[in-house]
Design a protein around this motif. Structure first.
Motif, PDB file in Angstrom:
ATOM      1  N   ILE A  66       0.838  -1.204   0.000  1.00 59.04           N
ATOM      2  CA  ILE A  66       0.000   0.000   0.000  1.00 59.04           C
ATOM      3  C   ILE A  66       0.869   1.248   0.000  1.00 59.04           C
ATOM      4  CG2 ILE A  66      -1.663   1.325   1.356  1.00 59.04           C
ATOM      5  CD1 ILE A  66      -2.802  -1.352   2.355  1.00 59.04           C
ATOM      6  N   HIS A  67       1.925   1.211   0.803  1.00 64.30           N
ATOM      7  CA  HIS A  67       2.824   2.359   0.878  1.00 64.30           C
ATOM      8  C   HIS A  67       3.472   2.649  -0.468  1.00 64.30           C
ATOM      9  CE1 HIS A  67       6.125   4.982   2.109  1.00 64.30           C
ATOM     10  NE2 HIS A  67       6.927   4.164   1.451  1.00 64.30           N
ATOM     11  N   MET A  68       3.843   1.597  -1.205  1.00 69.00           N
ATOM     12  CA  MET A  68       4.546   1.782  -2.486  1.00 69.00           C
ATOM     13  C   MET A  68       3.706   2.538  -3.503  1.00 69.00           C
ATOM     14  SD  MET A  68       7.541   0.721  -2.095  1.00 69.00           S
ATOM     15  CE  MET A  68       8.066   0.853  -3.809  1.00 69.00           C
ATOM     16  N   ARG A  69       2.375   2.521  -3.308  1.00 65.40           N
ATOM     17  CA  ARG A  69       1.512   3.249  -4.242  1.00 65.40           C
ATOM     18  C   ARG A  69       1.715   4.762  -4.144  1.00 65.40           C
ATOM     19  NH1 ARG A  69      -3.524  -0.449  -2.367  1.00 65.40           N
ATOM     20  NH2 ARG A  69      -2.934  -2.359  -3.483  1.00 65.40           N
ATOM     21  N   MET A  70       2.258   5.238  -3.023  1.00 63.01           N
ATOM     22  CA  MET A  70       2.573   6.650  -2.891  1.00 63.01           C
ATOM     23  C   MET A  70       3.663   7.055  -3.886  1.00 63.01           C
ATOM     24  SD  MET A  70       2.642   7.001   1.264  1.00 63.01           S
ATOM     25  CE  MET A  70       3.453   8.587   1.128  1.00 63.01           C
ATOM     26  N   HIS A  71       4.575   6.111  -4.160  1.00 61.84           N
ATOM     27  CA  HIS A  71       5.672   6.400  -5.082  1.00 61.84           C
ATOM     28  C   HIS A  71       5.259   6.133  -6.531  1.00 61.84           C
ATOM     29  CE1 HIS A  71       8.352   6.932  -1.678  1.00 61.84           C
ATOM     30  NE2 HIS A  71       8.050   5.718  -1.222  1.00 61.84           N
ATOM     31  N   THR A  72       4.479   5.106  -6.744  1.00 61.04           N
ATOM     32  CA  THR A  72       4.113   4.734  -8.120  1.00 61.04           C
ATOM     33  C   THR A  72       2.917   5.520  -8.625  1.00 61.04           C
ATOM     34  OG1 THR A  72       2.628   2.969  -7.350  1.00 61.04           O
ATOM     35  CG2 THR A  72       4.957   2.387  -7.713  1.00 61.04           C
ATOM     36  N   GLY A  73       2.116   6.093  -7.676  1.00 61.40           N
ATOM     37  CA  GLY A  73       0.919   6.831  -8.073  1.00 61.40           C
ATOM     38  C   GLY A  73      -0.246   5.922  -8.423  1.00 61.40           C
ATOM     39  N   GLU A  74      -0.098   4.654  -8.177  1.00 65.12           N
ATOM     40  CA  GLU A  74      -1.159   3.702  -8.503  1.00 65.12           C
ATOM     41  C   GLU A  74      -2.359   3.915  -7.590  1.00 65.12           C
ATOM     42  OE1 GLU A  74      -1.927  -1.155  -8.628  1.00 65.12           O
ATOM     43  OE2 GLU A  74      -0.097  -0.318  -7.729  1.00 65.12           O
ATOM     44  N   LYS A  75      -3.562   3.960  -8.195  1.00 65.89           N
ATOM     45  CA  LYS A  75      -4.807   4.116  -7.450  1.00 65.89           C
ATOM     46  C   LYS A  75      -5.811   3.114  -7.999  1.00 65.89           C
ATOM     47  CE  LYS A  75      -4.115   9.009  -6.330  1.00 65.89           C
ATOM     48  NZ  LYS A  75      -4.681  10.371  -6.338  1.00 65.89           N
ATOM     49  N   PRO A  76      -5.772   1.875  -7.493  1.00 63.17           N
ATOM     50  CA  PRO A  76      -6.580   0.812  -8.102  1.00 63.17           C
ATOM     51  C   PRO A  76      -8.061   0.848  -7.745  1.00 63.17           C
ATOM     52  CG  PRO A  76      -5.329  -0.047  -6.252  1.00 63.17           C
ATOM     53  CD  PRO A  76      -4.890   1.366  -6.429  1.00 63.17           C
ATOM     54  N   TYR A  77      -8.433   1.625  -6.725  1.00 63.21           N
ATOM     55  CA  TYR A  77      -9.828   1.627  -6.272  1.00 63.21           C
ATOM     56  C   TYR A  77     -10.564   2.812  -6.903  1.00 63.21           C
ATOM     57  CZ  TYR A  77      -7.906  -1.664  -2.937  1.00 63.21           C
ATOM     58  OH  TYR A  77      -7.254  -2.720  -2.374  1.00 63.21           O
ATOM     59  N   LYS A  78     -11.564   2.517  -7.754  1.00 64.85           N
ATOM     60  CA  LYS A  78     -12.267   3.519  -8.544  1.00 64.85           C
ATOM     61  C   LYS A  78     -13.679   3.748  -7.994  1.00 64.85           C
ATOM     62  CE  LYS A  78      -8.810   3.275 -11.531  1.00 64.85           C
ATOM     63  NZ  LYS A  78      -7.806   4.362 -11.650  1.00 64.85           N
ATOM     64  N   CYS A  79     -14.097   5.009  -8.006  1.00 67.47           N
ATOM     65  CA  CYS A  79     -15.472   5.355  -7.635  1.00 67.47           C
ATOM     66  C   CYS A  79     -16.371   5.125  -8.848  1.00 67.47           C
ATOM     67  CB  CYS A  79     -15.552   6.811  -7.168  1.00 67.47           C
ATOM     68  SG  CYS A  79     -17.237   7.368  -6.812  1.00 67.47           S
ATOM     69  N   ASP A  80     -17.502   4.429  -8.662  1.00 67.04           N
ATOM     70  CA  ASP A  80     -18.386   4.126  -9.781  1.00 67.04           C
ATOM     71  C   ASP A  80     -19.383   5.260 -10.071  1.00 67.04           C
ATOM     72  OD1 ASP A  80     -19.898   3.928  -7.546  1.00 67.04           O
ATOM     73  OD2 ASP A  80     -20.584   1.864  -7.877  1.00 67.04           O
ATOM     74  N   GLN A  81     -19.240   6.403  -9.328  1.00 67.11           N
ATOM     75  CA  GLN A  81     -20.152   7.526  -9.560  1.00 67.11           C
ATOM     76  C   GLN A  81     -19.451   8.786 -10.070  1.00 67.11           C
ATOM     77  OE1 GLN A  81     -23.277   8.098  -6.588  1.00 67.11           O
ATOM     78  NE2 GLN A  81     -22.557   6.271  -5.498  1.00 67.11           N
ATOM     79  N   CYS A  82     -18.128   8.791 -10.020  1.00 66.72           N
ATOM     80  CA  CYS A  82     -17.353   9.922 -10.548  1.00 66.72           C
ATOM     81  C   CYS A  82     -15.959   9.416 -10.911  1.00 66.72           C
ATOM     82  CB  CYS A  82     -17.288  11.077  -9.541  1.00 66.72           C
ATOM     83  SG  CYS A  82     -16.308  10.727  -8.066  1.00 66.72           S
TER      84      CYS A  82
END
Length: 591
Positions: A66-82
């Motif tokens: 989870i921490h590594m996503r701060m460096h990679t910019g990965e955001k796998p969780y998407k909002c289905d309304q926006c």
């Protein structure tokens, strides 16, 4: 089970009566072998997983991912309304609450609801008074870490990392820049009142505005109930709001009582302060006029009720619209000033106590209001964020820009009731009124002189000190007043802004033009008390008076009353002959 040393793979502590199949004592049972392998790190503090980018360490491999996503910019969780996406599922869950409006966490003290548990925890500190975040450089403490960070930046480091691209304004917090300052440039007012369409640039302004609706609506609902007998829906209010409503109600009842007593006094001749005396023959401490609403809880007239009994022509209606003044339940015991909010009254009290709690960290200046200190700080920073669209003039405050705009519009909203004089600023009107009252509050500590304006006193004091702060860059001339310097500069520029309306004459000073105009009008306002001689200028009168006093201030052995005569006499000694004949070589000392 076997004791240690007898071939058992796992030692069992003495007096153990559990039935664990592994024989291991843990505070928490593990569901899988990997969980069991990771369990000791929670007890030992060991963090074997390290980030190669920044050195962050974790006891769990999943947390490192989870921490590594701060460096990679990965955001796998998407909002289905926006279009929003998040690196952590819990963050997405919090975001979704904005769409659903769900606020499952409620404060038991006041009914406040929050979408997050952490937000509720912060809110609870407003009731408990807990301030866990301490400043390590002073005694300041805060309920929120963000407040502590702001304090540290403003008071100790002075750092303002957020800058406006439009005007260079700098802020200590991003929210101050984005939510507050930038709206001054864009003119955007995103917060709208559902009741009347009022729009505000800041949410706090909208909250204050909404109180003007809720206070009136609650009062009207309670009144209608007395007529219809049907209970109106009651809004859920906090104890603080209920207390505020009570104050408002008391203030309105007091206003109604004064109105009714004044009305009765005008009709019956009874003094309005004799509330304890009874009306003739009815034994009632306050008489109720006929046809007054029987549902009034006090039995007295309101402003609106009393207006119904004013003498009016039959069959006509009053054209004056009904107005509702905003309640001001908080009153100053010193001067009777009333305020709509307790905080405003607290600020007002500082005018009596002289308290100035807001200190400038760059000089000795202190202020009673934070807004006043903010304006003062602009003197140090040079910041002037408000710009005039007409001429580009910049000011440090919105109120100063509003005042400046009147130079373009010609608006003068303040009028003197004595002489009709109009002013663009309230402070100018205060100064003008002293010309009628004769008030001179500013005293010279070196003589008996007093002035109606502080600036005038400052000019007078320079006569004692000899100070001349204004200097001409052309010739070195120095003056005690800026206006004198402006007049002097016209001798270099040749500017003559004052024009005679009867001939082509123009002058650099208004007083000189006034003297010239007297040549056309024949006016001679200065008169000699000895012989009746009259003069157009005060200086001419001074010279004339010397013929009576025989005063001869200009000396050279030879004595004369006029400086010009002395100048002519001096030419006898110097041989100067400034007057030349334009047709031959003749020259003369006198014209």
């Amino acid at each position: 089970m076997m004791e240690p040393g007898n071939g058992s793979p796992t030692a069992v502590p003495p007096n153990f009566s559990g039935a664990s199949p592994t024989g291991v004592v843990l505070d928490k049972l593990a569901g899988t072998k990997t969980s069991l392998d990771n369990q000791p790190e929670t007890h030992t503090g060991d963090k074997p997983y390290m980030c190669g980018e920044c050195g962050y360490r974790s006891a769990w491999k999943s947390k490192l991912s989870i921490h590594m996503r701060m460096h990679t910019g990965e955001k796998p969780y998407k909002c289905d309304q926006c279009d929003y996406s998040a690196a952590v599922k819990s963050t997405l869950d919090q975001h979704i609450a904005k769409h659903t409006g769900e606020k499952p966490y409620m404060c038991e003290e006041c009914g406040y609801r929050a979408a997050r548990k952490s937000t509720l925890s912060k809110h609870m500190r407003t009731h408990t008074g807990e301030k866990p975040y301490k400043c390590d450089q002073c005694d300041y403490s805060a309920a929120r870490k963000s407040s502590l960070d702001s304090h540290h930046t403003v008071k100790h480091t002075g750092e303002k990392p957020y800058m406006c691209d439009e005007c260079g304004y700098r802020a200590t917090r991003k929210a101050h820049l984005l939510d507050q300052h930038l709206t001054k440039h864009s003119g955007e007012k995103p917060y709208m009142c559902d009741e009347c369409g009022y729009r505000a640039a800041h949410k706090s302004n909208l909250y204050r505005h909404m109180r003007t609706h809720t206070a009136h609506k609650n009062t009207m609902d309670s009144h209608l109930t007395k007529h219809t007998g049907v209970e109106q829906p009651v809004a859920q209010v906090t104890p603080f709001a209920a207390l505020g409503t009570a104050f408002n109600t008391l203030a309105r009842l007091e206003s109604c009582l004064h109105t009714a007593l004044a009305y009765l006094s005008s009709r019956t001749g009874f003094p309005s302060h004799q509330t304890g005396q009874t009306e003739a023959g009815n034994g009632s401490p306050t008489a109720v006029l006929p046809n007054v609403c029987d549902e009034s809880p006090t039995g007295v007239l309101s402003d609106r009720d009393a207006s119904r009994f004013e003498d009016k022509p039959t069959g006509t209606k009053s054209s004056r619209p009904e107005t509702r003044t905003e309640e001001k339940p908080f009153m100053c015991g010193e001067c009777g000033y009333r305020a709509t909010r307790r905080s405003h009254l607290s600020q007002h009290m500082r005018t009596h106590t002289g308290e100035k709690p807001y200190k400038c960290d760059q000089c000795d200046y202190s202020a009673a209001l934070k807004s006043t200190l903010d304006r003062h700080l602009a003197i140090h920073t040079g910041e002037k964020p408000y710009i005039c669209d007409e001429c580009g003039h910049r000011t440090i405050s919105k109120s100063k820009l509003t005042t400046h705009m009147r130079t373009h519009t010609g608006e003068k909203p303040y009028t003197c009731e004595e002489c009709g004089y109009r002013a663009t600023q309230k402070s100018c009107m205060y100064r003008h009124m002293r010309t009628h009252t004769g008030e001179r509050p500013y005293k010279c500590d070196q003589c008996d002189y007093s002035a109606g304006q502080k600036s005038t006193l400052n000019q007078h004091v320079r006569k004692h000190t000899g100070e001349k702060p204004y200097m001409c860059g052309e010739c070195g001339y120095r003056a005690t007043q800026k206006s004198c310097m402006y007049r002097h500069m016209r001798t270099h520029t040749g500017e003559r802004p004052y024009k005679c309306d009867q001939c082509d004459y123009s002058e650099g000073q208004k007083s000189t033009l006034n003297q010239h105009v007297r040549k056309h009008t024949g006016e001679k306002p200065y008169m000699c008390g000895e012989c009746g001689y009259r003069a157009t200028q005060k200086s001419c009168m001074y010279r004339h008076m010397r013929t009576h006093t025989d005063e001869r201030p200009y000396k050279c052995g030879f004595r004369t009353a006029d400086r010009s005569s002395l100048s002519q006499h001096i030419r006898i000694h110097t041989g100067e002959k400034p007057d030349k004949c334009d047709q031959c070589d003749f020259s003369s000392a006198q014209r």
